[in-house]
Design an enzyme around this catalytic site. Structure first.
Site, short mmCIF file in Angstrom:
data_model
loop_
_atom_site.label_atom_id
_atom_site.label_comp_id
_atom_site.label_asym_id
_atom_site.label_seq_id
_atom_site.Cartn_x
_atom_site.Cartn_y
_atom_site.Cartn_z
N PHE A 147 0.84 -1.20 0.00
CA PHE A 147 0.00 0.00 0.00
C PHE A 147 0.87 1.25 0.00
O PHE A 147 2.00 1.24 0.49
CB PHE A 147 -0.89 0.05 1.26
CG PHE A 147 -1.83 -1.11 1.36
CD1 PHE A 147 -3.06 -1.07 0.72
CD2 PHE A 147 -1.48 -2.24 2.08
CE1 PHE A 147 -3.93 -2.15 0.80
CE2 PHE A 147 -2.34 -3.33 2.17
CZ PHE A 147 -3.57 -3.28 1.53
N ASP A 148 0.32 2.32 -0.52
CA ASP A 148 0.94 3.63 -0.40
C ASP A 148 -0.16 4.68 -0.36
O ASP A 148 -1.14 4.58 -1.10
CB ASP A 148 1.90 3.92 -1.55
CG ASP A 148 2.82 5.08 -1.21
OD1 ASP A 148 3.78 4.86 -0.45
OD2 ASP A 148 2.54 6.20 -1.66
N THR A 149 0.00 5.65 0.52
CA THR A 149 -0.98 6.72 0.67
C THR A 149 -0.29 8.06 0.50
O THR A 149 0.75 8.30 1.12
CB THR A 149 -1.66 6.65 2.06
OG1 THR A 149 -2.28 5.37 2.21
CG2 THR A 149 -2.70 7.74 2.22
#
Length: 187
Positions: free
Chosen positions: A67-69
């Protein structure tokens, strides 16, 4: 079945625990650099994919979730503040404005790679300089994109969230649950 979360984020670990599937954590060491992308959504998907593949390369018999935000204001990325001045500047820019938070996800196993992103709009109320400076003196903003976690101190200034609240925290929880439920059933 071996499920790996390619993140040491406490918030993502908590959300994975809440989903109820056994998993283990291996943090990614991928260098977060993307030289070209056509949209902000594509950018976060590429970053999530880099993290998932970094861990998958040493765990080829596993399902790896990356994941990356990122926080975007006026189409510009607000990353993690490096110091108090950067934190103060970011929160001032977000004050009394609406911005986008986009979380990219990538699921990789030996047979396939699936990536997607989830976009959420977050609106802050007006935040006084006194509150901004007080907040910047805490440890909370320095490991978070945009210098805030929606579930923390700064949450008291959030007027509205349009979209998936959990994506702002770092994982589109419902989509991940549906994927894992189907994956476990079919593998």
């Amino acid at each position: 079945m071996d499920i790996i979360l390619a993140s040491k984020s406490e918030r993502r670990i908590e959300m994975m625990e809440e989903l109820g599937f056994p998993f283990r954590v291996i943090g990614s060491n991928a260098l977060e650099f993307v030289d070209s992308y056509s949209s902000n959504g594509e950018l976060v998907e590429k970053l999530a994919t880099m993290k998932a593949l970094d861990v998958f390369n040493n765990n080829k018999d596993s399902l790896v979730l990356g994941f990356d935000t990122l926080v975007f204001l006026d189409d510009k990325v607000l990353g993690k503040p490096q110091n108090e001045d950067e934190c103060i500047d970011m929160i001032r820019k977000l004050s009394n404005r609406t911005h986008e938070v986009i979380t990219g996800a990538c699921f990789v196993d030996k047979d396939e790679r699936i990536s997607f992103h989830s976009t959420c709009k977050v609106t802050f109320s007006n935040i006084s300089d006194e509150d901004i400076i007080k907040y910047a003196k805490t440890s909370e903003p320095y490991d978070k994109a945009g210098a805030y976690g929606i579930q923390g101190y700064i949450g008291r200034f959030i007027e509205r969230v349009e979209g998936d609240y959990y994506s702002v925290i770092g994982m589109p929880k419902q989509k991940v649950y549906e994927f894992l439920r189907n994956y476990v059933k079919n593998h």
